[in-house]
Design a protein around this motif. Structure first.
Motif, PDB file in Angstrom:
ATOM      1  N   ILE A 126      33.194  74.117  18.607  1.00 26.16           N
ATOM      2  CA  ILE A 126      33.065  74.532  20.015  1.00 26.16           C
ATOM      3  C   ILE A 126      32.816  73.335  20.934  1.00 26.16           C
ATOM      4  CG2 ILE A 126      31.656  75.902  21.623  1.00 26.16           C
ATOM      5  CD1 ILE A 126      33.714  77.484  19.878  1.00 26.16           C
ATOM      6  N   ALA A 127      32.027  72.359  20.450  1.00 28.15           N
ATOM      7  CA  ALA A 127      31.765  71.175  21.289  1.00 28.15           C
ATOM      8  C   ALA A 127      33.079  70.468  21.628  1.00 28.15           C
ATOM      9  CB  ALA A 127      30.810  70.231  20.567  1.00 28.15           C
ATOM     10  N   ASP A 128      34.015  70.379  20.664  1.00 22.48           N
ATOM     11  CA  ASP A 128      35.310  69.720  20.922  1.00 22.48           C
ATOM     12  C   ASP A 128      36.171  70.560  21.855  1.00 22.48           C
ATOM     13  OD1 ASP A 128      34.394  67.942  19.111  1.00 22.48           O
ATOM     14  OD2 ASP A 128      35.715  68.562  17.468  1.00 22.48           O
ATOM     15  N   VAL A 129      36.212  71.870  21.594  1.00 25.11           N
ATOM     16  CA  VAL A 129      37.052  72.760  22.410  1.00 25.11           C
ATOM     17  C   VAL A 129      36.643  72.664  23.877  1.00 25.11           C
ATOM     18  CG1 VAL A 129      37.605  75.191  22.889  1.00 25.11           C
ATOM     19  CG2 VAL A 129      37.481  74.377  20.533  1.00 25.11           C
ATOM     20  N   VAL A 130      35.340  72.666  24.103  1.00 28.06           N
ATOM     21  CA  VAL A 130      34.843  72.628  25.475  1.00 28.06           C
ATOM     22  C   VAL A 130      35.191  71.283  26.125  1.00 28.06           C
ATOM     23  CG1 VAL A 130      32.734  72.629  26.865  1.00 28.06           C
ATOM     24  CG2 VAL A 130      33.025  74.294  25.036  1.00 28.06           C
ATOM     25  N   GLY A 131      35.017  70.199  25.347  1.00 25.93           N
ATOM     26  CA  GLY A 131      35.350  68.876  25.883  1.00 25.93           C
ATOM     27  C   GLY A 131      36.832  68.756  26.205  1.00 25.93           C
ATOM     28  N   LEU A 132      37.675  69.338  25.354  1.00 24.72           N
ATOM     29  CA  LEU A 132      39.120  69.170  25.529  1.00 24.72           C
ATOM     30  C   LEU A 132      39.701  70.106  26.586  1.00 24.72           C
ATOM     31  CD1 LEU A 132      40.166  68.890  21.770  1.00 24.72           C
ATOM     32  CD2 LEU A 132      40.629  67.166  23.510  1.00 24.72           C
ATOM     33  N   THR A 133      39.248  71.346  26.611  1.00 25.69           N
ATOM     34  CA  THR A 133      39.934  72.341  27.455  1.00 25.69           C
ATOM     35  C   THR A 133      39.191  72.642  28.745  1.00 25.69           C
ATOM     36  OG1 THR A 133      38.795  74.247  26.506  1.00 25.69           O
ATOM     37  CG2 THR A 133      40.792  73.505  25.382  1.00 25.69           C
ATOM     38  N   ARG A 134      37.945  72.272  28.825  1.00 25.29           N
ATOM     39  CA  ARG A 134      37.096  72.616  29.982  1.00 25.29           C
ATOM     40  C   ARG A 134      36.942  74.131  30.156  1.00 25.29           C
ATOM     41  NH1 ARG A 134      35.027  68.204  30.067  1.00 25.29           N
ATOM     42  NH2 ARG A 134      36.307  66.387  30.286  1.00 25.29           N
ATOM     43  N   ARG A 135      37.239  74.882  29.128  1.00 25.94           N
ATOM     44  CA  ARG A 135      37.003  76.329  29.206  1.00 25.94           C
ATOM     45  C   ARG A 135      35.504  76.582  29.161  1.00 25.94           C
ATOM     46  NH1 ARG A 135      41.004  80.420  26.299  1.00 25.94           N
ATOM     47  NH2 ARG A 135      42.915  79.227  26.394  1.00 25.94           N
ATOM     48  N   PRO A 136      35.022  77.662  29.772  1.00 19.98           N
ATOM     49  CA  PRO A 136      33.595  77.981  29.610  1.00 19.98           C
ATOM     50  C   PRO A 136      33.296  78.159  28.121  1.00 19.98           C
ATOM     51  CG  PRO A 136      34.625  79.419  31.241  1.00 19.98           C
ATOM     52  CD  PRO A 136      35.733  78.629  30.593  1.00 19.98           C
ATOM     53  N   ALA A 137      32.230  77.510  27.653  1.00 16.67           N
ATOM     54  CA  ALA A 137      31.921  77.504  26.226  1.00 16.67           C
ATOM     55  C   ALA A 137      31.838  78.920  25.661  1.00 16.67           C
ATOM     56  CB  ALA A 137      30.608  76.757  25.996  1.00 16.67           C
ATOM     57  N   CYS A 138      31.127  79.800  26.356  1.00 16.36           N
ATOM     58  CA  CYS A 138      30.872  81.129  25.795  1.00 16.36           C
ATOM     59  C   CYS A 138      32.156  81.930  25.641  1.00 16.36           C
ATOM     60  CB  CYS A 138      29.875  81.903  26.656  1.00 16.36           C
ATOM     61  SG  CYS A 138      28.279  81.105  26.621  1.00 16.36           S
ATOM     62  N   SER A 139      33.095  81.732  26.557  1.00 17.49           N
ATOM     63  CA  SER A 139      34.315  82.524  26.453  1.00 17.49           C
ATOM     64  C   SER A 139      35.177  82.016  25.294  1.00 17.49           C
ATOM     65  CB  SER A 139      35.025  82.525  27.814  1.00 17.49           C
ATOM     66  OG  SER A 139      36.272  81.927  27.746  1.00 17.49           O
ATOM     67  N   ALA A 140      35.318  80.683  25.162  1.00 16.05           N
ATOM     68  CA  ALA A 140      36.087  80.135  24.033  1.00 16.05           C
ATOM     69  C   ALA A 140      35.419  80.505  22.714  1.00 16.05           C
ATOM     70  CB  ALA A 140      36.169  78.617  24.165  1.00 16.05           C
ATOM     71  N   CYS A 141      34.103  80.428  22.687  1.00 19.90           N
ATOM     72  CA  CYS A 141      33.339  80.711  21.475  1.00 19.90           C
ATOM     73  C   CYS A 141      33.494  82.188  21.081  1.00 19.90           C
ATOM     74  CB  CYS A 141      31.879  80.359  21.751  1.00 19.90           C
ATOM     75  SG  CYS A 141      30.780  80.627  20.386  1.00 19.90           S
ATOM     76  N   GLY A 142      33.399  83.081  22.066  1.00 16.53           N
ATOM     77  CA  GLY A 142      33.544  84.522  21.808  1.00 16.53           C
ATOM     78  C   GLY A 142      34.925  84.846  21.255  1.00 16.53           C
ATOM     79  N   THR A 143      35.943  84.228  21.819  1.00 13.93           N
ATOM     80  CA  THR A 143      37.318  84.440  21.354  1.00 13.93           C
ATOM     81  C   THR A 143      37.452  84.023  19.892  1.00 13.93           C
ATOM     82  OG1 THR A 143      38.213  84.060  23.557  1.00 13.93           O
ATOM     83  CG2 THR A 143      39.711  83.679  21.708  1.00 13.93           C
ATOM     84  N   ALA A 144      36.939  82.827  19.579  1.00 18.03           N
ATOM     85  CA  ALA A 144      37.050  82.313  18.205  1.00 18.03           C
ATOM     86  C   ALA A 144      36.237  83.176  17.233  1.00 18.03           C
ATOM     87  CB  ALA A 144      36.589  80.861  18.160  1.00 18.03           C
ATOM     88  N   LYS A 145      35.050  83.609  17.658  1.00 25.02           N
ATOM     89  CA  LYS A 145      34.224  84.440  16.773  1.00 25.02           C
ATOM     90  C   LYS A 145      34.953  85.741  16.425  1.00 25.02           C
ATOM     91  CE  LYS A 145      29.620  83.313  18.585  1.00 25.02           C
ATOM     92  NZ  LYS A 145      28.625  83.812  19.524  1.00 25.02           N
ATOM     93  N   ARG A 146      35.474  86.411  17.459  1.00 30.96           N
ATOM     94  CA  ARG A 146      36.146  87.699  17.200  1.00 30.96           C
ATOM     95  C   ARG A 146      37.316  87.508  16.238  1.00 30.96           C
ATOM     96  NH1 ARG A 146      34.524  88.379  22.464  1.00 30.96           N
ATOM     97  NH2 ARG A 146      36.416  87.475  23.351  1.00 30.96           N
ATOM     98  N   ASN A 233      24.541  76.311  25.301  1.00 33.59           N
ATOM     99  CA  ASN A 233      25.561  76.673  26.301  1.00 33.59           C
ATOM    100  C   ASN A 233      25.199  77.935  27.065  1.00 33.59           C
ATOM    101  OD1 ASN A 233      27.249  74.554  25.497  1.00 33.59           O
ATOM    102  ND2 ASN A 233      27.976  75.777  23.769  1.00 33.59           N
ATOM    103  N   ALA A 234      24.147  78.628  26.627  1.00 32.58           N
ATOM    104  CA  ALA A 234      23.833  79.926  27.259  1.00 32.58           C
ATOM    105  C   ALA A 234      23.150  79.747  28.609  1.00 32.58           C
ATOM    106  CB  ALA A 234      22.933  80.745  26.334  1.00 32.58           C
ATOM    107  N   ALA A 235      22.509  78.584  28.826  1.00 32.16           N
ATOM    108  CA  ALA A 235      21.765  78.388  30.085  1.00 32.16           C
ATOM    109  C   ALA A 235      22.702  78.616  31.268  1.00 32.16           C
ATOM    110  CB  ALA A 235      21.193  76.979  30.118  1.00 32.16           C
ATOM    111  N   GLY A 236      22.258  79.446  32.195  1.00 37.49           N
ATOM    112  CA  GLY A 236      23.063  79.686  33.397  1.00 37.49           C
ATOM    113  C   GLY A 236      24.125  80.759  33.202  1.00 37.49           C
ATOM    114  N   ALA A 237      24.281  81.264  31.964  1.00 40.36           N
ATOM    115  CA  ALA A 237      25.296  82.291  31.749  1.00 40.36           C
ATOM    116  C   ALA A 237      24.905  83.557  32.520  1.00 40.36           C
ATOM    117  CB  ALA A 237      25.418  82.583  30.256  1.00 40.36           C
ATOM    118  N   SER A 238      25.916  84.239  33.059  1.00 42.49           N
ATOM    119  CA  SER A 238      25.627  85.422  33.886  1.00 42.49           C
ATOM    120  C   SER A 238      24.920  86.518  33.083  1.00 42.49           C
ATOM    121  CB  SER A 238      26.907  85.955  34.517  1.00 42.49           C
ATOM    122  OG  SER A 238      27.926  85.966  33.562  1.00 42.49           O
TER     123      SER A 238
END
Ligand code: AMP
Ligand code: FES
Ligand code: ZN
Length: 319
Positions: A126-146, A233-238
């Motif tokens: 997830i750390a790489d995905v976020v660095g590379l794509t600038r996607r919100p961490a939680c959304s990329a992480c949720g997609t990969a988890k599912r 990554n959860a800090a500030g999440a809605s």
């Protein structure tokens, strides 16, 4: 647990011994043993009431190392279900290392089977995905988890995947969906998500009747050693803001969260979406359930691969 009046010693509503926990939303209080019994009964009621799974079916329990999923694994074992844990090592630095250590220790101490997937080894820490794509961490992480929940369940023949989502998670999610009037997400928010095909697993949330506070008390009373830290990554999440707002409502009006979620499931959802639920099809790449021709996970991998090629030094790309 909540503050009690000085000198006032609440008694367990069931056995009249001194209470260790007060549940305002249920207008009740319990001693240790009666609370554990209450917790087990709420889980059993969720499983039976929503027809989540039978005693014969093997259950894949998604365990993060946090209190909810470890409490879930613990209670399902006590209730006599056949469970295997699935831990995803997300690749979020020290947080992921600690999560894995706690999960492995829990499984080892109880002699329970545990499957693992390492996002780093799969090429999408997830750390790489976020660095590379600038996607919100939680959304990329949720997609990969599912994706991996579905994949591992299918590959290992599990008809059902259980997650540790509790009442607070469900209330925060419902509030977010309502604030946006996101009809697709509202239609899909359920304690049981039936699969589109029998080869896929159904997704169930056996803790949906129990609050975060109740699962924390359960984990404490059962001496479960879990990761206390939140994901960085959860800090500030809605979701956290929604939980906070709902908690303030709950403090003034006990039972609010419960009514909000349980009545949505019991009445509103079926009336709003009766016969209207859009069934997922399958992703043309990975073959797992998806609401689009190419699923979010495969799109995410495409984006990661493209960004990796884009940043690769010329010396490497020309070789
Ligand atoms: P979260 O999305 O972090 O709120 O977690 C919700 C549920 O998803 C947890 O209770 C677990 O059942 C599951 N889950 C979250 N993270 C992981 C993980 N790293 N490995 C396995 N299951 C997870
Ligand atoms: Fe996935 Fe925090 S747990 S980004
Ligand atoms: Zn796919």
């Amino acid at each position: 647990m909540s503050a009690t009046r000085p000198g006032h010693k609440p008694k367990c509503k069931r056995c009249r011994n001194p209470a260790v926990v007060q549940l305002h939303s249920h207008h009740t209080a319990f001693c240790r043993d009666c609370f554990l019994l209450y917790f087990q009964r709420q889980v059993q009621r969720a499983i039976d009431g929503e027809r989540m799974f039978s005693r014969e079916e093997p259950v894949l329990v998604a365990v993060s190392g946090g209190k909810d999923s470890l409490a879930l694994w613990d209670v399902l074992q006590l209730l006599g279900y056949r469970t295997t844990g699935l831990h995803l090592n997300l690749g979020i630095g020290a947080y992921s290392v600690l999560s894995r250590t706690k999960t492995e220790a829990f499984a080892r101490e109880r002699g329970l089977p545990l499957l693992q997937v390492d996002f780093g080894a799969e090429g999408h820490a997830i750390a790489d995905v976020v660095g590379l794509t600038r996607r919100p961490a939680c959304s990329a992480c949720g997609t990969a988890k599912r994706h991996h929940f579905d994949r591992i369940a299918m590959e290992h023949g599990f008809p059902v995947v259980a997650t540790g989502h509790n009442l607070d998670d469900e209330a925060a999610r419902l509030l977010g969906n309502v604030l946006r009037w996101d009809m697709n997400y509202l239609a899909r928010q359920s304690p049981v998500l039936a699969p589109s095909h029998e080869k896929f697993a159904r997704k169930v949330k056996p803790l949906f009747r129990l609050s975060e506070y109740e699962t924390a008390v359960y984990a404490f009373l059962r001496r479960i050693d879990y990761v206390i830290e939140e994901c960085p990554n959860a800090a500030g999440a809605s979701q956290l803001l929604y939980k906070d707002v709902l908690q303030r409502l709950e403090a003034e009006m006990p039972g609010t969260k419960q009514n909000f979620v349980l009545e949505f499931y019991r009445r509103a959802r079926s009336q709003l979406f009766a016969g209207n639920l859009e069934a997922p099809t399958t992703c043309s790449r990975c073959g797992l359930p998806s609401h689009r021709p190419v699923c979010r996970f495969c799109s995410l991998l495409d984006e990661v691969a493209a960004k990796r090629q884009g940043v690769r030094p010329l010396a490497q790309t020309s070789s």
